[in-house]
Design a protein around this motif. Structure first.
Motif, PDB file in Angstrom:
ATOM      1  N   SER A  54       0.803  -1.210   0.000  1.00 36.90           N
ATOM      2  CA  SER A  54       0.000   0.000   0.000  1.00 36.90           C
ATOM      3  C   SER A  54       0.841   1.267   0.000  1.00 36.90           C
ATOM      4  O   SER A  54       0.446   2.271  -0.604  1.00 36.90           O
ATOM      5  N   ASP A  55       1.999   1.243   0.662  1.00 38.87           N
ATOM      6  CA  ASP A  55       2.812   2.442   0.755  1.00 38.87           C
ATOM      7  C   ASP A  55       4.306   2.195   0.583  1.00 38.87           C
ATOM      8  O   ASP A  55       5.088   3.149   0.647  1.00 38.87           O
ATOM      9  N   GLY A  56       4.730   0.944   0.388  1.00 36.37           N
ATOM     10  CA  GLY A  56       6.129   0.633   0.190  1.00 36.37           C
ATOM     11  C   GLY A  56       6.974   0.630   1.446  1.00 36.37           C
ATOM     12  O   GLY A  56       8.208   0.591   1.340  1.00 36.37           O
ATOM     13  N   SER A  57       6.371   0.674   2.614  1.00 39.41           N
ATOM     14  CA  SER A  57       7.142   0.654   3.845  1.00 39.41           C
ATOM     15  C   SER A  57       7.830  -0.698   4.016  1.00 39.41           C
ATOM     16  O   SER A  57       7.335  -1.732   3.557  1.00 39.41           O
ATOM     17  N   LEU A  58       8.976  -0.693   4.700  1.00 40.25           N
ATOM     18  CA  LEU A  58       9.841  -1.859   4.802  1.00 40.25           C
ATOM     19  C   LEU A  58      10.022  -2.294   6.244  1.00 40.25           C
ATOM     20  O   LEU A  58       9.939  -1.486   7.173  1.00 40.25           O
ATOM     21  N   ALA A  69      18.421  -5.345   0.610  1.00 37.62           N
ATOM     22  CA  ALA A  69      17.558  -4.240   0.237  1.00 37.62           C
ATOM     23  C   ALA A  69      16.363  -4.777  -0.532  1.00 37.62           C
ATOM     24  O   ALA A  69      16.501  -5.689  -1.350  1.00 37.62           O
ATOM     25  N   ILE A  70      15.201  -4.226  -0.264  1.00 37.99           N
ATOM     26  CA  ILE A  70      13.971  -4.621  -0.931  1.00 37.99           C
ATOM     27  C   ILE A  70      13.416  -3.429  -1.693  1.00 37.99           C
ATOM     28  O   ILE A  70      13.376  -2.310  -1.166  1.00 37.99           O
ATOM     29  N   SER A  71      12.999  -3.670  -2.926  1.00 32.61           N
ATOM     30  CA  SER A  71      12.402  -2.633  -3.744  1.00 32.61           C
ATOM     31  C   SER A  71      11.281  -3.239  -4.573  1.00 32.61           C
ATOM     32  O   SER A  71      11.092  -4.457  -4.582  1.00 32.61           O
ATOM     33  N   LEU A 103      -1.013  -5.707   7.574  1.00 34.53           N
ATOM     34  CA  LEU A 103      -0.576  -4.369   7.939  1.00 34.53           C
ATOM     35  C   LEU A 103      -0.261  -4.325   9.419  1.00 34.53           C
ATOM     36  O   LEU A 103      -1.159  -4.559  10.245  1.00 34.53           O
ATOM     37  N   PRO A 104       0.955  -3.973   9.817  1.00 33.88           N
ATOM     38  CA  PRO A 104       2.135  -3.798   8.967  1.00 33.88           C
ATOM     39  C   PRO A 104       2.671  -5.130   8.460  1.00 33.88           C
ATOM     40  O   PRO A 104       2.231  -6.190   8.904  1.00 33.88           O
ATOM     41  N   CYS A 105       3.614  -5.095   7.527  1.00 32.65           N
ATOM     42  CA  CYS A 105       4.218  -6.338   7.063  1.00 32.65           C
ATOM     43  C   CYS A 105       5.081  -6.941   8.167  1.00 32.65           C
ATOM     44  O   CYS A 105       5.480  -6.264   9.108  1.00 32.65           O
ATOM     45  N   THR A 106       5.361  -8.227   8.034  1.00 31.42           N
ATOM     46  CA  THR A 106       6.073  -8.961   9.067  1.00 31.42           C
ATOM     47  C   THR A 106       7.010  -9.974   8.433  1.00 31.42           C
ATOM     48  O   THR A 106       6.785 -10.431   7.310  1.00 31.42           O
ATOM     49  N   VAL A 107       8.077 -10.327   9.141  1.00 25.37           N
ATOM     50  CA  VAL A 107       8.996 -11.371   8.698  1.00 25.37           C
ATOM     51  C   VAL A 107       8.692 -12.696   9.369  1.00 25.37           C
ATOM     52  O   VAL A 107       9.505 -13.621   9.320  1.00 25.37           O
TER      53      VAL A 107
END
Length: 125
Positions: A54-58, A69-71, A103-107
């Motif tokens: 949704s917003d590209g947050s990492l 790095a993630i893109s 939301l938020p993303c998680t590992v």
């Protein structure tokens, strides 16, 4: 339903770098969190990092942001993992995974329902 295909792995010397791709089809990743994970021989799967569509947050696992790095490329519906300063300990199958409305993303791998087949990264000494 989203489908994921990883690519870009291969044989690399220590100190080298790789850029892995996760190409999605069937749905826009703008509505998904996408995580990168890896599993080395004889070890459990571990999280690397993730990106929120949704917003590209990492978010990265501990110490991973130093070399990873993630893109994303929204036009190609693709998420990338750039790995630098590879060591033999980085040898693993690398997976991408997606989960809608996360939301938020998680590992934490348990939060993801959709997985790719993985791509092999081998670092030779």
């Amino acid at each position: 339903q989203v489908q994921l295909v990883e690519s870009g792995g291969g044989l690399v010397q220590p100190g080298g770098s790789l850029r892995l791709s996760c190409v999605a089809s069937g749905a826009s990743l703008n509505y998904y969190a996408v995580g990168w994970f890896r599993q080395a021989p004889g070890k459990e799967r571990e999280g690397v990092g993730c990106i929120r569509g949704s917003d590209g947050s990492l978010q990265f696992a501990d110490s991973m942001e130093l070399r990873f790095a993630i893109s994303r490329d929204e036009s190609k519906n693709t998420v990338y993992l750039q790995i630098a300063s590879l060591t033999p300990e980085d040898t693993a199958v690398y997976y991408c995974a997606a989960q809608q409305w996360l939301l938020p993303c998680t590992v934490d791998a348990g939060h993801y329902n959709h997985w790719g087949q993985g791509t092999q990264v081998t670092v030779v000494s």
